[in-house]
Scaffold this active site. Structure first.
Site, mmCIF file in Angstrom:
data_model
loop_
_atom_site.group_PDB
_atom_site.id
_atom_site.type_symbol
_atom_site.label_atom_id
_atom_site.label_comp_id
_atom_site.label_asym_id
_atom_site.label_seq_id
_atom_site.Cartn_x
_atom_site.Cartn_y
_atom_site.Cartn_z
ATOM 1 N N LYS A 1 104.751 -2.210 42.339
ATOM 2 C CA LYS A 1 105.424 -3.187 41.485
ATOM 3 C C LYS A 1 104.990 -3.069 40.026
ATOM 4 O O LYS A 1 105.806 -3.241 39.105
ATOM 5 C CB LYS A 1 105.151 -4.604 42.001
ATOM 6 C CG LYS A 1 105.803 -4.907 43.345
ATOM 7 C CD LYS A 1 107.321 -4.836 43.265
ATOM 8 C CE LYS A 1 108.003 -5.304 44.522
ATOM 9 N NZ LYS A 1 109.471 -5.233 44.440
ATOM 10 N N ALA B 1 113.062 -6.776 40.889
ATOM 11 C CA ALA B 1 112.258 -7.820 41.530
ATOM 12 C C ALA B 1 110.801 -7.396 41.508
ATOM 13 O O ALA B 1 110.380 -6.558 42.298
ATOM 14 C CB ALA B 1 112.729 -8.045 42.961
ATOM 15 N N TYR C 1 101.353 -2.002 47.478
ATOM 16 C CA TYR C 1 102.409 -2.925 47.045
ATOM 17 C C TYR C 1 102.219 -3.318 45.581
ATOM 18 O O TYR C 1 103.151 -3.230 44.774
ATOM 19 C CB TYR C 1 102.394 -4.167 47.928
ATOM 20 C CG TYR C 1 103.486 -5.164 47.618
ATOM 21 C CD1 TYR C 1 104.824 -4.845 47.803
ATOM 22 C CD2 TYR C 1 103.176 -6.443 47.162
ATOM 23 C CE1 TYR C 1 105.828 -5.766 47.539
ATOM 24 C CE2 TYR C 1 104.170 -7.372 46.900
ATOM 25 C CZ TYR C 1 105.496 -7.029 47.083
ATOM 26 O OH TYR C 1 106.484 -7.940 46.820
ATOM 27 N N ASP D 1 121.196 -1.294 51.815
ATOM 28 C CA ASP D 1 119.947 -1.476 52.561
ATOM 29 C C ASP D 1 119.825 -0.342 53.571
ATOM 30 O O ASP D 1 120.841 0.192 54.029
ATOM 31 C CB ASP D 1 119.953 -2.829 53.294
ATOM 32 C CG ASP D 1 118.560 -3.388 53.517
ATOM 33 O OD1 ASP D 1 117.760 -2.724 54.206
ATOM 34 O OD2 ASP D 1 118.280 -4.491 53.021
ATOM 35 N N THR E 1 108.124 -17.517 47.961
ATOM 36 C CA THR E 1 109.420 -18.140 48.169
ATOM 37 C C THR E 1 109.671 -18.274 49.669
ATOM 38 O O THR E 1 109.225 -17.446 50.452
ATOM 39 C CB THR E 1 110.532 -17.284 47.513
ATOM 40 O OG1 THR E 1 110.207 -17.086 46.137
ATOM 41 C CG2 THR E 1 111.881 -17.978 47.595
ATOM 42 N N SER F 1 112.447 -3.474 48.915
ATOM 43 C CA SER F 1 111.022 -3.195 49.054
ATOM 44 C C SER F 1 110.461 -4.019 50.195
ATOM 45 O O SER F 1 110.837 -5.187 50.352
ATOM 46 C CB SER F 1 110.245 -3.555 47.777
ATOM 47 O OG SER F 1 108.847 -3.380 47.987
ATOM 48 N N ARG G 1 103.685 -13.543 56.475
ATOM 49 C CA ARG G 1 103.512 -14.474 55.370
ATOM 50 C C ARG G 1 103.220 -15.866 55.910
ATOM 51 O O ARG G 1 103.566 -16.199 57.037
ATOM 52 C CB ARG G 1 104.737 -14.458 54.457
ATOM 53 C CG ARG G 1 104.761 -13.194 53.594
ATOM 54 C CD ARG G 1 105.974 -13.106 52.711
ATOM 55 N NE ARG G 1 107.151 -12.646 53.436
ATOM 56 C CZ ARG G 1 108.272 -12.257 52.840
ATOM 57 N NH1 ARG G 1 108.378 -12.284 51.524
ATOM 58 N NH2 ARG G 1 109.304 -11.835 53.562
ATOM 59 N N ASN H 1 115.634 6.075 40.560
ATOM 60 C CA ASN H 1 117.038 6.355 40.889
ATOM 61 C C ASN H 1 117.971 5.269 40.366
ATOM 62 O O ASN H 1 119.061 5.560 39.845
ATOM 63 C CB ASN H 1 117.202 6.478 42.407
ATOM 64 C CG ASN H 1 116.673 7.793 42.956
ATOM 65 O OD1 ASN H 1 116.534 8.769 42.223
ATOM 66 N ND2 ASN H 1 116.378 7.819 44.236
#
Length: 330
Positions: A152, A117, A148, A34, A178, A78, A189, A102
């Protein structure tokens, strides 16, 4: 014979840290990676001295070097909340494109299986309800959320290209909303936003008329679905989420009841391209993974609220506008 080794990017994030826990519990040697652009070191503090956990601070959009063998890679690096990806749009696009490239190269070099993901956001503001994996979506490539959504969608495309052209073993999980412990309280969120407002004694803010719907999956169920997908032999996208749908207005009332607060719900303008319906069709997950969510919303929300209540006053009142000025968005 040594332990199987897994690399988890975005390891200090909400889902990434729970994945680290799951794989350590299953007896894997885990490498967490990370750069803390949105992750939090405290999410991994309990693993700091674990014999089967290693951490590397690194930006996956830069060249990645891992010594020795790798069996699996899970790419969860992400920004995932609107506040984050609207504030750092270039970094969001780069981690979905350069970062994924990568990691695909690393997986090919190590002969490792890679799970990426993806997200329900690839469906955009859907015209099909509920959303199946065969639906191609209704997206705005140049809208503010496009940084975003398109990151994805590209991530899925390049992953399937490596699967078909190089024969790389790949898996794609499309994650629906989630929630659970370790979510950032002020990340924009709906669940942490509502719970944060309730804990601070503020009115709950609903955007639009509140008739838009969401479907919330508890983190333990989500991790179980991801784990099963990684170990399956299915290479195409799979929806993992809870199909129990609720309107945002009704959900706000649930939060008020759960938290025992007396605030009211206030309404503000709906953000651009905010999806009106979000509900996964999980027929495929049931069929190929034998998976479906087990934790009901009332149980999961109580656990999540107890987690947020345990945060310090400083964390509770911390602004969501994190300083990203040190990151290169060029």
């Amino acid at each position: 014979m040594g332990l199987k080794k897994v690399l988890i990017t975005g390891a200090a994030g909400f889902l990434g840290s729970h994945l680290c826990d799951r794989f350590i519990h299953e007896g894997y040697q885990v490498i967490g990676m990370d750069n803390f652009i949105t992750g939090d070191k405290k999410n991994l503090a309990h693993l700091k001295n674990h014999e089967n956990f290693t951490f590397i601070e690194h930006d996956v959009t830069k060249f990645i070097k891992i010594e020795g063998n790798l069996d699996y890679i899970l790419h969860f690096a992400s920004p995932a909340s609107p506040i984050d990806y609207l504030k750092i749009p270039i970094q969001t696009l780069k981690v979905g494109s350069l970062g994924t490239h990568n990691l695909l190269g690393l997986a090919r070099a190590k002969k490792a299986r890679l799970l990426i993901a993806s997200t329900s956001e690839v469906y955009g503001d859907p015209l099909v309800h509920p959303q199946t994996e065969e639906y191609y979506g209704n997206v705005n490539t140049i809208g503010p959320r496009g940084v975003y959504d398109e990151a994805k969608r590209f991530q899925e495309s390049i992953t399937m290209a490596y699967n078909r052209f190089h024969g790389l073993e790949t898996r794609i999980v499309r994650i629906f909303n989630t929630y659970g412990p370790r979510m950032r309280l002020n990340d924009g969120r709906v669940i942490p936003a509502f719970m944060g407002q309730a804990l601070r004694g503020e009115d709950l803010t609903v955007f639009g008329d509140g008739k838009q719907t969401r479907s919330f999956c508890y983190v333990d169920d989500q991790i179980e679905g991801i784990y099963r997908l990684l170990l399956s032999d299915y290479s195409y996208p799979v929806n993992i989420g809870n199909p129990h749908e609720i309107t945002i207005s009704d959900f706000a009332e649930e939060i008020i009841k759960l938290t025992g607060t007396t605030q009211k719900v206030i309404y503000k303008d709906l953000p651009v391209d905010d999806p009106m319906q979000r509900q996964p069709d999980i027929t495929l997950a049931k069929k190929i993974l034998g998976w479906e969510p087990k934790v009901n919303r009332s149980e999961g929300m109580k656990i999540t609220f107890d987690y947020f209540k345990s945060l310090s006053e400083e964390e509770l009142n911390k602004s969501e506008h994190k300083d990203f000025s040190s990151y290169n968005n060029k």
